[in-house]
Design an enzyme around this catalytic site. Structure first.
Site, PDB file in Angstrom:
ATOM      1  N   LYS A   1       0.894  -1.116   0.013  1.00 29.34           N
ATOM      2  CA  LYS A   1       0.083  -0.016  -0.066  1.00 29.34           C
ATOM      3  C   LYS A   1       0.938   1.247   0.092  1.00 29.34           C
ATOM      4  O   LYS A   1       2.010   1.328   0.367  1.00 29.34           O
ATOM      5  CB  LYS A   1      -0.811   0.051   1.295  1.00 29.34           C
ATOM      6  CG  LYS A   1      -0.297   0.351   2.621  1.00 29.34           C
ATOM      7  CD  LYS A   1      -0.227   1.744   2.811  1.00 29.34           C
ATOM      8  CE  LYS A   1       0.506   2.244   4.128  1.00 29.34           C
ATOM      9  NZ  LYS A   1       1.796   1.834   4.363  1.00 29.34           N
TER      10      LYS A   1
ATOM     11  N   ASP B   1      -2.929  -0.784   7.333  1.00 33.31           N
ATOM     12  CA  ASP B   1      -2.200  -1.466   6.267  1.00 33.31           C
ATOM     13  C   ASP B   1      -2.958  -2.940   6.055  1.00 33.31           C
ATOM     14  O   ASP B   1      -2.827  -3.276   4.892  1.00 33.31           O
ATOM     15  CB  ASP B   1      -0.657  -1.712   6.822  1.00 33.31           C
ATOM     16  CG  ASP B   1       0.181  -0.592   6.792  1.00 33.31           C
ATOM     17  OD1 ASP B   1      -0.242   0.372   6.547  1.00 33.31           O
ATOM     18  OD2 ASP B   1       1.408  -0.741   6.848  1.00 33.31           O
TER      19      ASP B   1
END
Length: 468
Positions: A20, A225
């Site tokens: 990410k 995350d």
């Protein structure tokens, strides 16, 4: 509900989950403003080889970080995990680590895993091993099939790109599949799998991945995350601001309509500390409270504007004006972060080179002070122009990765066979452990099994989840 027994001898299968980037809202998120995190097409890949029950071992091989360890299943602390009040079922994940269970796992990790490495390398190995064993013991049973879990990754480690969360999503998905706690994804998930079922399953994957993150980090992570990695696309998160950094954030996955945009991810190779950069902004807020609050509020407003633009059904990633507007937000967001003092000369050099090339916009991503930058390109950018920029960045010591913003979340290739002609095999041939481990670097992994840039690769299936 009781934990289900392990499945009969399962075929070799693959699980993959993305890394990410923070797209908008860095640092302002610490002070109560919204931020947008999005999945990228750099991914972790976990190959699971089920062995015969007579083997009685479980092996963890994370080739890219040099971790390779085998445990005897019968000697693991099953008694601790089966104590009344501590035995958890797959549908009831923890939100914190049980200290008794963690203490039961530690002797099987601390004295056994990679004892001759440096402290820094050992921490990485023992964190990964602890997460694996805690999940394996929580989700499995003494009757679980022996297996080899082999991990490869195309995500740079320690660059703020969610590599550990991606690993935890892969592990939780694989173990849940082995205990038959997941029934998807389906071949045509948009038609065959009811949205509520897909949502429930991905929530289960995400919750257990968070448990793995707790094991790795030794403190409570935000959960952003692993959520981005599990769901894919993008997530808006906002921390409750209490004047000192806030409580747990509100995390909202966005719908699949979030645009998939090509990006250039540039790793400056400059080490950075997130804690130091957060402290830098905190000290500025004490010294210049009015100005700092104004900057952080503006970043929050900019993030909201970007979200409206990118989530609009009329947004066209091929439209020059639409990308120009998004690029302007990139430029302004980066400038505001510079004013907070969290950039670095290496990040500014990336921005300078991108500006000089005149083909897009660059901004830092994450905490700053080093780490990575992301570059959004104009739709009219030619391949030759992009190659010139990439070569210049390479020459100056940067690492460059082509990636896609808004990538798919966790996916499964079951069974792990080639569905295409590949440098590694022919259609119908099994992707075995030897081929997987011998793939050279991120490029080799991507060529062999990747669904990063090649998100339409035949055989891979993904859960389809709408916004929640």
């Amino acid at each position: 509900m009781e934990r289900k027994a392990s499945s009969p001898m399962a075929p070799t299968f693959l699980v993959s989950a993305p890394g990410k980037v923070i797209v908008f809202g860095e640092h302002a998120a610490v002070h109560g403003q919204p931020a947008i995190a999005a999945a990228i097409s750099l991914r972790s890949y976990l190959l699971v080889n089920t062995l015969s029950k007579s083997r009685r071992t479980v092996r963890l091989s994370f080739r890219d970080i040099g971790l390779d360890h085998t445990w005897d299943i019968d000697t693991l602390p099953w008694a601790a995990f089966n104590q009344p009040g501590r035995r958890r079922i797959y549908s009831s994940p923890a939100t914190s680590l049980d200290p008794v269970l963690l203490a039961a796992v530690k002797p099987h990790v601390e004295a056994a895993v990679s004892p001759r490495l440096s402290d820094r390398e050992r921490r990485m190995h023992t964190g990964s091993a602890t997460a694996f064993l805690y999940l394996f013991l929580s989700l499995g049973s003494r009757q679980s099939h022996p297996a080899i879990y082999t991990l490869r990754s195309t995500i740079p480690v320690g660059a703020g790109l969610g590599s550990s969360a991606s690993v935890c999503v892969c592990l939780s998905t694989a173990l849940l599949l082995q205990t038959r706690a997941l029934s998807g994804p389906h071949a045509d998930h948009q038609q065959q799998q009811p949205p509520e079922e897909a949502k429930m399953q991905i929530e289960r994957v995400n919750a257990w991945a968070f448990v793995g993150e707790l094991c790795i980090h030794g403190r409570r992570p935000s959960g952003v995350d692993n959520t981005v990695s599990a769901y894919g696309n993008a997530t808006v998160f906002r921390r409750a601001h209490d004047g000192g950094g806030g409580g747990p954030p509100t995390i909202t996955p966005l719908s699949a309509s979030f645009p998939k945009l090509p990006l250039l991810l540039v790793d400056t190779q400059q080490p950075r500390s997130t804690a130091e950069q957060v402290e830098r902004v905190r000290m500025l807020a004490e010294e210049q409270p009015t100005i700092t609050e104004s900057i952080l509020t503006t970043i929050g407003q900019l993030t909201t504007s970007a979200l409206e633009v990118m989530s609009s059904s009329s947004f066209d990633s091929e439209d020059d004006m639409a990308i120009e507007g998004l690029g302007t937000l990139f430029r302004v967001n980066h400038g505001l972060l510079v004013s907070l003092g969290v950039s670095h000369p290496r990040l500014e050099r990336v921005r300078e080179l991108v500006d000089s090339a005149g083909i897009g916009w660059a901004k830092l991503t994450g905490a700053g002070g080093g780490g990575c930058a992301i570059t959004l390109f104009r739709p009219t950018t030619k391949d030759e122009e992009m190659s010139v920029l990439e070569n210049t960045l390479h020459t100056e010591g940067f690492r460059v990765y082509k990636t896609i913003l808004g990538a798919n979340g966790v996916g499964v290739l079951w069974p792990a066979v080639f569905h295409h002609d590949s440098v590694g095999g022919k259609p119908g041939e099994e992707i075995n452990q030897e081929k997987f481990e011998k793939a050279v670097g991120p490029e080799g992994v991507e060529q062999l099994v990747g669904v990063g840039v090649q998100e339409k690769r035949q055989g891979w299936k993904f859960w389809a989840c709408t916004a929640v």
